[in-house]
Design an enzyme around this catalytic site. Structure first.
Site, PDB file in Angstrom:
ATOM      1  N   HIS A 443      78.753  54.372  55.509  1.00  0.00           N
ATOM      2  CA  HIS A 443      78.334  53.369  56.456  1.00  0.00           C
ATOM      3  C   HIS A 443      79.170  53.511  57.842  1.00  0.00           C
ATOM      4  O   HIS A 443      78.504  53.723  58.979  1.00  0.00           O
ATOM      5  CB  HIS A 443      78.684  51.984  56.002  1.00  0.00           C
ATOM      6  CG  HIS A 443      78.265  50.820  57.023  1.00  0.00           C
ATOM      7  ND1 HIS A 443      77.274  49.988  56.695  1.00  0.00           N
ATOM      8  CD2 HIS A 443      78.867  50.201  58.123  1.00  0.00           C
ATOM      9  CE1 HIS A 443      77.064  49.072  58.012  1.00  0.00           C
ATOM     10  NE2 HIS A 443      78.169  49.299  58.625  1.00  0.00           N
ATOM     11  N   GLU A 444      80.481  53.725  57.696  1.00  0.00           N
ATOM     12  CA  GLU A 444      81.266  53.854  58.998  1.00  0.00           C
ATOM     13  C   GLU A 444      80.997  55.480  59.573  1.00  0.00           C
ATOM     14  O   GLU A 444      80.784  55.616  60.762  1.00  0.00           O
ATOM     15  CB  GLU A 444      82.733  54.001  58.763  1.00  0.00           C
ATOM     16  CG  GLU A 444      83.036  52.787  58.236  1.00  0.00           C
ATOM     17  CD  GLU A 444      82.740  51.653  59.201  1.00  0.00           C
ATOM     18  OE1 GLU A 444      82.731  51.643  60.135  1.00  0.00           O
ATOM     19  OE2 GLU A 444      82.481  50.274  58.554  1.00  0.00           O
ATOM     20  N   HIS A 447      77.761  55.097  61.650  1.00  0.00           N
ATOM     21  CA  HIS A 447      78.232  54.565  62.896  1.00  0.00           C
ATOM     22  C   HIS A 447      78.587  55.722  64.004  1.00  0.00           C
ATOM     23  O   HIS A 447      77.905  55.846  65.316  1.00  0.00           O
ATOM     24  CB  HIS A 447      79.215  53.468  63.099  1.00  0.00           C
ATOM     25  CG  HIS A 447      78.681  52.082  62.458  1.00  0.00           C
ATOM     26  ND1 HIS A 447      77.602  51.452  63.216  1.00  0.00           N
ATOM     27  CD2 HIS A 447      79.065  51.278  61.474  1.00  0.00           C
ATOM     28  CE1 HIS A 447      77.520  50.209  62.350  1.00  0.00           C
ATOM     29  NE2 HIS A 447      78.413  50.306  61.550  1.00  0.00           N
ATOM     30  N   ASP A 521      77.043  43.817  62.385  1.00  0.00           N
ATOM     31  CA  ASP A 521      76.433  44.920  63.302  1.00  0.00           C
ATOM     32  C   ASP A 521      75.020  44.379  63.776  1.00  0.00           C
ATOM     33  O   ASP A 521      74.759  44.186  65.032  1.00  0.00           O
ATOM     34  CB  ASP A 521      76.166  46.256  62.471  1.00  0.00           C
ATOM     35  CG  ASP A 521      77.489  46.593  61.942  1.00  0.00           C
ATOM     36  OD1 ASP A 521      78.563  46.388  62.579  1.00  0.00           O
ATOM     37  OD2 ASP A 521      77.597  47.189  61.056  1.00  0.00           O
TER      38      ASP A 521
END
Length: 644
Positions: A443-444, A447, A521
């Protein structure tokens, strides 16, 4: 002491029979053994004599008071609260269980002294409501040889008045003592208006400081040069007065008229100490625009504001008083308060830019020791939106962490941890290896990948799996310059980067495995897309500002009163434009994830092992698989030593 007093007063009111009998017994001398009727007559005569002396032979008892005296007569006889029905009384009378009867109120109430078999043949006193005093009942009393007597109203009124005075004596003494105490404390603390006077509601609570020495000069102020220059001109206007007074006050109270009285008292003291500066902090608490309150136009706040406007009308000429006020809500202040003649100059103290933050950091870093790898310029770049107080708190947190870790100087590690703590919250427990940790890592990295590969996005500062606050992982971006003006490309790139985490979850784990981790987000990118359409005019609708100005106010009442200036068709077009922006950004994010799967896997492997990856490490690995856009390339950071 207050609790004891309240308890005594409560006992006087609730158990008046026993208390009055005790008080009377303490005040009167002890009598010799005489018949009961003689004692009763002496007590009644002594009470009437006491009342005549106290009231000056003035008749204060009216018919209502006499009737109340009748009601209390039974209590004076020491009767319990128990009652007996008339039929049961006749039954007791036939069975010779009645010893004595006292008749009150023309024979309609009887206090009966009878033997109760339910209580083990103990004597009890009960109240009986009689239908009337008949000759047959009196004849029955005589036949049973029962002691009975009738009592008139005049006899009972004296005992009621004595009970009333006994109940009121202690509260009157208590109030008188408090009044005398307040006068003594007021005289010892600057007169009746001193802080020790509890009745001085209308007196100003302002703090006066004659020639205060704060140790802070304009040389200690940095980062807000425009505001600094304005205040330097004010000081120059004062021409260095011999006396300097700073005043702060709280005006609005729950008592009507108190705020206006304090304003008058405040300016009276200021004139007595002229030349003088009156400083009112959080003036929006009293200076809010009139006519918007729910309680109408005559509430306490508006009365206080009217008095403040009157004191600042300027008709008295130069009184040697300068009023300085501070607020974070200048948009809700009354227009009459802001006009020239009252507040002639408005100084806006905004958050500092990069240069200002650097200068502020130099001021607060003067008494701290740093390692060579710490750069104040880099810290200033990483802290957009920080105020001077935030920057001071940042360096203090870093110094605390350095001391906790037994270091002699502050390193970049302490600076990073302090920024993370201030922005994101306390550090949580690191996740153990498993599916959840792998999902957070993808997930990170999603980004970071989508942000780095989208032109116009800020550079990655670091990616971490260390939980902070509610976040299980964080990706930090650092702007290349101060973001005072943001282009449409930059805003759209931020939407793409924000959707990168959700896109990575969908591509890597499949749509059914998408989690709630992207809730924050989605909220941010939806608000950003709405601003682009409604506020900035960056959509196909056109360069329109589609939101009423009052509708964007922070004041709830003004937002409620704002007129909705758009039609249903326009509102539908706005929703369509917002969805189109979000959908196009999400397609780009999905494309970045699909096309760079190999690079993502490699970066996630390193991130899970190290748990924290710097921006330079991330870009070095990513550049091995894909070319980074020119506008997003960042040269490796070279730390510069702190020069203070």
């Amino acid at each position: 002491m207050a609790a004891s007093s309240a308890c005594i007063v409560g006992n006087c009111l609730s158990t008046k029979r026993n208390i009055n009998k005790e008080l009377h017994g303490r005040l009167s001398p002890r009598l010799p053994s005489v018949p009961k009727s003689v004692i009763k007559a002496s007590q009644q005569q002594g009470r009437r004599g006491f009342l005549k002396l106290l009231l000056g032979n003035t008749a204060l008892v009216g018919p209502a008071l006499l009737s109340s005296g009748k009601a209390y007569a039974a209590d004076e006889q020491g009767v319990s609260n128990s009652r007996m029905s008339y039929s049961r009384f006749l039954e007791y009378l036939d069975k010779d269980r009645v010893n004595k009867v006292d008749l009150f109120e023309n024979g309609t109430i009887a206090i009966v002294e009878a033997v109760s078999p339910e209580l083990g043949n103990r004597v009890q006193r009960v109240r009986v409501q009689l239908p009337g005093l008949s000759q047959e009942l009196l004849q029955k009393f005589r036949e049973k040889n029962i002691d009975f007597a009738a009592h008139n109203a005049q006899e009972d009124s004296g005992s009621f008045l004595f009970n009333l005075i006994g109940n009121l004596a202690f509260p009157l003494i208590l109030i008188g003592g408090l009044f005398l105490l307040s006068r003594r404390s007021g005289g010892g603390m600057g007169g009746p208006g001193g802080p020790g006077n509890p009745l001085a509601f209308g007196q100003s609570k302002a703090k006066f400081q004659m020639e205060p020495n704060t140790g802070v000069t304009f040389d200690d102020v940095a980062g807000v040069d425009e505001a600094k220059q304005d205040f330097m001109e004010v000081v120059e206007f004062l021409k260095k007065p011999e006396r300097f007074t700073a005043v702060g006050s709280e005006f609005v109270e729950m008592f009507v008229g108190v705020g206006a009285s304090r304003v008058r008292d405040l300016f009276k003291k200021a004139k007595e100490n002229a030349p003088c500066i009156v400083f009112v902090d959080e003036i929006d608490a009293v200076g809010r625009q009139r006519g918007t309150g729910i309680g109408g136009g005559n509430d306490e706040r508006e009365q206080t504001l009217n008095q403040l406007l009157t004191e600042m009308d300027g008709f008295e000429g130069n009184t040697g008083i300068i009023v300085v006020a501070a607020t974070n809500r200048a948009d809700i202040l009354d227009s009459a308060l802001l006009r020239p003649g009252r507040f002639d100059r408005q100084v806006s103290v905004d958050v500092p830019d990069v240069k200002g933050r650097t200068e502020i950091l130099k001021v607060h870093a003067g008494n701290k020791k740093f390692d060579k790898d710490v750069s104040l310029e880099v810290i200033a770049m990483r802290t957009p939106g920080f105020s001077g107080a935030d920057l001071a708190n940042l360096l203090n947190e870093a110094a605390i962490l350095a001391g906790r870790r037994a270091k002699t100087a502050i390193s970049s590690k302490e600076i990073d941890d302090s920024i993370d703590r201030i922005v994101a919250g306390m550090e949580g427990t690191v996740m153990t290896d498993g599916k959840s940790k792998s999902l957070v890592a993808y997930h990170e990295v999603g980004h970071a990948i989508c942000g780095t590969l989208t032109p116009g996005h800020d550079a990655v500062q670091k990616v971490t799996l260390v939980p902070r606050g509610q976040a299980r992982g964080l990706t930090w971006f650092i702007p290349s310059d101060d973001p005072t003006l943001i282009s449409k490309q930059q805003l759209f790139a931020r939407i793409v980067g924000g959707l990168g985490g959700r896109a990575a979850e969908e591509i890597i784990f499949g749509e059914p495995e998408v989690t709630t981790g992207a809730a924050g987000d989605l909220q941010q990118i939806t608000g950003l897309a709405k601003q682009m359409v409604v506020t900035f005019g960056m959509s196909e609708i056109g360069p329109w500002s589609l939101m009423d100005g009052s509708g964007q106010s922070q004041d709830v009442i003004m937002r409620m009163m704002a007129r909705n200036s758009m039609s249903e068709k326009l509102a539908e077009d706005i929703d369509t434009a917002i969805k189109k922006l979000s959908d196009s950004a999400y397609e780009i994010a999905l494309s970045h994830i699909r096309n760079n799967r190999e690079a993502i896997d490699k970066i996630v492997e390193v991130l899970i092992e190290k748990e924290t990856m710097s921006g330079d490490e991330f870009r070095a690995i990513l550049s091995e698989f894909v070319e980074i856009p020119v506008e997003n390339r960042v040269a490796p950071a070279t730390p510069t030593p702190v020069n203070v």
